[in-house]
Scaffold this active site. Structure first.
Site, PDB file in Angstrom:
ATOM      1  N   CYS A 243      -2.580   9.453   2.238  1.00 33.44           N
ATOM      2  CA  CYS A 243      -2.012   8.911   0.623  1.00 33.44           C
ATOM      3  C   CYS A 243      -3.197   8.897  -0.286  1.00 33.44           C
ATOM      4  O   CYS A 243      -2.898   9.151  -1.196  1.00 33.44           O
ATOM      5  CB  CYS A 243      -1.721   7.336   1.203  1.00 33.44           C
ATOM      6  SG  CYS A 243      -3.385   6.581   1.852  1.00 33.44           S
TER       7      CYS A 243
ATOM      8  N   GLU B 104       0.898  -1.252  -0.032  1.00 36.55           N
ATOM      9  CA  GLU B 104       0.085   0.024   0.060  1.00 36.55           C
ATOM     10  C   GLU B 104       0.988   1.391  -0.105  1.00 36.55           C
ATOM     11  O   GLU B 104       1.526   1.572   1.133  1.00 36.55           O
ATOM     12  CB  GLU B 104      -0.792  -0.059   1.290  1.00 36.55           C
ATOM     13  CG  GLU B 104      -1.747  -1.151   1.354  1.00 36.55           C
ATOM     14  CD  GLU B 104      -2.937  -1.116   0.250  1.00 36.55           C
ATOM     15  OE1 GLU B 104      -3.418   0.264  -0.373  1.00 36.55           O
ATOM     16  OE2 GLU B 104      -3.829  -2.088   0.308  1.00 36.55           O
TER      17      GLU B 104
HETATM   18  P1  NAD Z   1       7.922   5.276   4.872  1.00 33.64           P
HETATM   19  O1  NAD Z   1       8.146   4.371   3.766  1.00 33.64           O
HETATM   20  O2  NAD Z   1       9.237   6.132   5.311  1.00 33.64           O
HETATM   21  O3  NAD Z   1       7.929   4.303   6.253  1.00 33.64           O
HETATM   22  C1  NAD Z   1       7.031   3.205   6.372  1.00 33.64           C
HETATM   23  C2  NAD Z   1       7.277   2.180   7.331  1.00 33.64           C
HETATM   24  O4  NAD Z   1       8.444   1.458   6.681  1.00 33.64           O
HETATM   25  C3  NAD Z   1       7.892   2.645   8.692  1.00 33.64           C
HETATM   26  O5  NAD Z   1       7.219   1.949   9.731  1.00 33.64           O
HETATM   27  C4  NAD Z   1       9.322   2.605   8.555  1.00 33.64           C
HETATM   28  O6  NAD Z   1      10.065   2.415   9.785  1.00 33.64           O
HETATM   29  C5  NAD Z   1       9.465   1.333   7.672  1.00 33.64           C
HETATM   30  N1  NAD Z   1      10.649   1.111   7.126  1.00 33.64           N
HETATM   31  C6  NAD Z   1      11.658   1.954   6.613  1.00 33.64           C
HETATM   32  N2  NAD Z   1      12.702   1.484   6.035  1.00 33.64           N
HETATM   33  C7  NAD Z   1      12.566   0.037   6.102  1.00 33.64           C
HETATM   34  C8  NAD Z   1      12.941  -1.071   5.356  1.00 33.64           C
HETATM   35  N3  NAD Z   1      14.087  -0.956   4.990  1.00 33.64           N
HETATM   36  N4  NAD Z   1      12.419  -2.251   5.675  1.00 33.64           N
HETATM   37  C9  NAD Z   1      11.278  -2.416   6.319  1.00 33.64           C
HETATM   38  N5  NAD Z   1      10.866  -1.545   7.040  1.00 33.64           N
HETATM   39  C10 NAD Z   1      11.215  -0.058   6.789  1.00 33.64           C
HETATM   40  O7  NAD Z   1       6.733   5.653   4.675  1.00 33.64           O
HETATM   41  P2  NAD Z   1       6.102   6.969   5.700  1.00 33.64           P
HETATM   42  O8  NAD Z   1       6.697   8.139   5.607  1.00 33.64           O
HETATM   43  O9  NAD Z   1       6.245   6.233   7.237  1.00 33.64           O
HETATM   44  O10 NAD Z   1       4.731   7.116   5.323  1.00 33.64           O
HETATM   45  C11 NAD Z   1       4.090   7.885   4.234  1.00 33.64           C
HETATM   46  C12 NAD Z   1       4.042   7.097   2.980  1.00 33.64           C
HETATM   47  O11 NAD Z   1       2.994   6.071   3.235  1.00 33.64           O
HETATM   48  C13 NAD Z   1       3.372   8.032   1.837  1.00 33.64           C
HETATM   49  O12 NAD Z   1       4.054   7.656   0.657  1.00 33.64           O
HETATM   50  C14 NAD Z   1       1.997   7.607   1.908  1.00 33.64           C
HETATM   51  O13 NAD Z   1       1.040   7.748   0.747  1.00 33.64           O
HETATM   52  C15 NAD Z   1       1.856   6.243   2.176  1.00 33.64           C
HETATM   53  N6  NAD Z   1       0.740   5.607   2.620  1.00 33.64           N
HETATM   54  C16 NAD Z   1      -0.037   4.763   1.820  1.00 33.64           C
HETATM   55  C17 NAD Z   1      -1.075   4.345   2.433  1.00 33.64           C
HETATM   56  C18 NAD Z   1      -1.795   3.520   1.540  1.00 33.64           C
HETATM   57  O14 NAD Z   1      -2.704   2.660   1.925  1.00 33.64           O
HETATM   58  N7  NAD Z   1      -1.804   3.250   0.000  1.00 33.64           N
HETATM   59  C19 NAD Z   1      -1.819   4.695   3.529  1.00 33.64           C
HETATM   60  C20 NAD Z   1      -0.680   5.575   4.346  1.00 33.64           C
HETATM   61  C21 NAD Z   1       0.217   6.150   3.727  1.00 33.64           C
END
Ligand code: NAD
Length: 517
Positions: free
Chosen positions: A290, A256
């Site tokens: 998002c 997602e």
């Molecule tokens: P992010 O990708 O920076 O982090 C998301 C999660 O991934 C965090 O818990 C982080 O600690 C973890 N993470 C980071 N590096 C990792 C790795 N190498 N391996 C595994 N996990 C890792 O995203 P964010 O800044 O927390 O969230 C914002 C993003 O999320 C935006 O792009 C937004 O559009 C998206 N989002 C999508 C949806 C959806 O349903 N499509 C919903 C909410 C947010």
């Protein structure tokens, strides 16, 4: 209960859930409005994560063994627990994420509704059923059921720290899996609170929902900890890393990811309603949604009126952290840099901010972004092409809805979008042809609150679905069983079949299928 007491409860709860197995390293989560420490949490290293997943294994077996009714009853206890403590949780979300208390209540409300739907519909969607065996297996009964996968790892973002992970957690649990949840390092207190609430509400299968805390390394460790599926919500850049880590063990993934959602305002739209929805869709939660609206394409006929309506509404918005504020600070201070880069790029390329922009005038501190309306922004600008994730809207004049759709679809993302038109047929046609997983007509974001509808994107917005029947099946393995009811005189799948058996089969196939041209 006072704020301090509440926080103690959260920290104690988190400690009770996770501390025993963590390394000695800790990290703080802070209030983005004040900088105050919200909580201190353990950094779970690879060993601690693996241990947690190991504890989830027997819990998964016990949880699956409860059957649909046992799980439904416990999921109801969990949602009851959440519903009785909505204000407590909303206060925590407000302090850790920055969004207004009322917006926190809204996302908790949606999460509870999804929990109810998932619990109530699991049996009908996933339970054993008999299906037609077909001509070649007419002497067999055929059965289909959707079995739990085991332990599901859920990695979540910070922007909707309750609603977003619950879209995976509720459906994975209802499908019979245990869950290990890694909340964002920006909202660990909310994640720990959700797991502590589970332990309190469902003490007999407390390990069916556990939390591990930490940053990306903890998330990467969860990908490699032997989970049976990894549900990831976050950015595309991290999604790629998660997929690469999961590929090492062929662990299936749900992605997602981000979006660049557009709204189309057609000639016959209710312009005031469209403006109202665009402002909410673009600027609530400081634009950190998002499925938020980031681009608007308004037809020539309605453009001027639409811009005027939007401007009037945006002028009335005030960011802050008090009760009356429209939205709060950016949850992560670093996001302000992304938003400012997009705004600078847009104005350098000839766009103009009719409201807001990069100035800090009147804002409480540098962690806030003013509500910003951008016009005449070229399509190749970052503000049109990349996810901005800030309280900004670009509004672009187009000849007609067809041009609007063409521009809407000219993106690598494809999460959601909106169409405003009074013509049902026209709006539905545009909605169907929009390259996105979800579209709302004459509103924004509505699909997220309809539990029977699947939620997910196409292209760089990801794949797989949460919510609805598809969301339940996402966390299962389809299991096919045939049972021979009686033996046929000739068994085609035996070395003992007569040599001419397939001549007869070929004749039958010719009669049944050969007439089709
Ligand atoms: P992010 O990708 O920076 O982090 C998301 C999660 O991934 C965090 O818990 C982080 O600690 C973890 N993470 C980071 N590096 C990792 C790795 N190498 N391996 C595994 N996990 C890792 O995203 P964010 O800044 O927390 O969230 C914002 C993003 O999320 C935006 O792009 C937004 O559009 C998206 N989002 C999508 C949806 C959806 O349903 N499509 C919903 C909410 C947010």
């Amino acid at each position: 209960m006072s704020l301090a007491e509440q926080m103690d409860t959260v920290t104690d709860a988190a400690a009770g859930t996770v501390d025993r197995h963590a390394t000695t390293q800790t990290f703080e989560s802070t209030n983005p409005a004040t900088g105050a420490v919200v909580g201190v949490f353990p950094v779970h290293d690879a060993d601690a994560v693996r241990e947690t997943v190991g504890r989830a294994r027997p819990a998964a077996a016990r949880w699956a063994g409860l059957g649909f009714d046992g799980r439904r009853q416990r999921l109801a206890a969990y949602r009851g627990y959440l519903a009785r403590r909505m204000h407590e949780l909303a206060d925590l979300v407000h302090r850790e994420n920055g969004k207004p208390h009322a917006d926190a209540l809204l996302e908790i409300t949606l999460a509870i509704d999804h929990l109810a739907w998932a619990g109530a519909h699991a049996r009908r969607t996933l339970g054993p059923r008999r299906v037609r065996a077909g001509m070649l297996a007419a002497n067999h009964a055929a059965y289909l059921e959707y079995q739990p996968m085991g332990v599901v790892g859920v990695i979540g973002p910070w922007n909707y720290p309750v609603f977003t992970p619950m879209g995976s957690i509720a459906y994975a649990l209802a499908a019979g899996n245990a869950v290990v949840f890694k909340p964002s390092e920006s909202t660990p207190a909310v994640g720990a609170w959700l797991a502590a609430a589970w332990r309190a509400a469902v003490p007999d299968v407390a390990d069916a929902l556990q939390v591990v805390t930490g940053s990306g390394e903890t998330g990467a460790a969860l990908c490699r900890a032997g989970v049976d599926k990894l549900a990831f919500t976050g950015s595309g850049a991290t999604g790629r890393k998660v997929m690469a880590a999961c590929a090492e063990t062929l662990t299936p993934v749900l992605m997602e990811l981000g979006g660049k959602d557009a709204m189309i305002v057609d000639d016959d739209a209710d312009v005031a309603a469209a403006a109202d929805a665009a402002v909410w869709g673009g600027m609530s939660n400081a634009g950190q949604t998002c499925i938020g609206i980031e681009r608007v394409y308004a037809t020539e006929k309605v453009y001027d009126a639409f811009v005027a309506e939007v401007t009037e509404r945006v002028r009335a918005l005030r960011p802050g952290s008090d009760e009356e504020a429209a939205y709060g600070p950016m949850t992560m201070a670093s996001q302000t840099d992304v938003v400012r880069r997009h705004l600078d790029d847009a104005t350098t390329r000839g766009g103009r901010a009719v409201l807001g922009g990069t100035g800090d005038g009147g804002l409480p501190h540098a962690g806030y972004v003013a509500p910003t309306v951008l016009l005449d922004v070229p399509e190749e600008s970052a503000a049109v092409r990349e996810e901005t994730f800030g309280p900004t809207l670009t509004i672009t004049r187009v000849a007609d809805a067809e041009e609007a759709l063409e521009r809407t679809n000219a993106t690598s993302y494809g999460l959601a979008g909106a169409v405003f038109s009074r013509s049902r047929a026209r709006a539905m046609d545009l909605a169907r042809r929009m390259r996105s997983g979800m579209t709302s007509v004459n509103s924004v974001l509505t699909f997220a609150g309809v539990p029977s509808l699947p939620f997910g994107g196409v292209g760089e917005s990801g794949f797989g679905r949460i919510h609805g029947e598809d969301g339940l099946r996402e966390f299962t393995r389809a299991k096919a069983i045939t049972r021979q009811r009686y033996a046929l005189p000739v068994n085609l799948m035996s070395f003992a079949r007569p040599p001419a058996a397939f001549d007869a089969v070929a004749r039958v196939m010719g009669m049944v299928h050969g007439r089709h041209r």
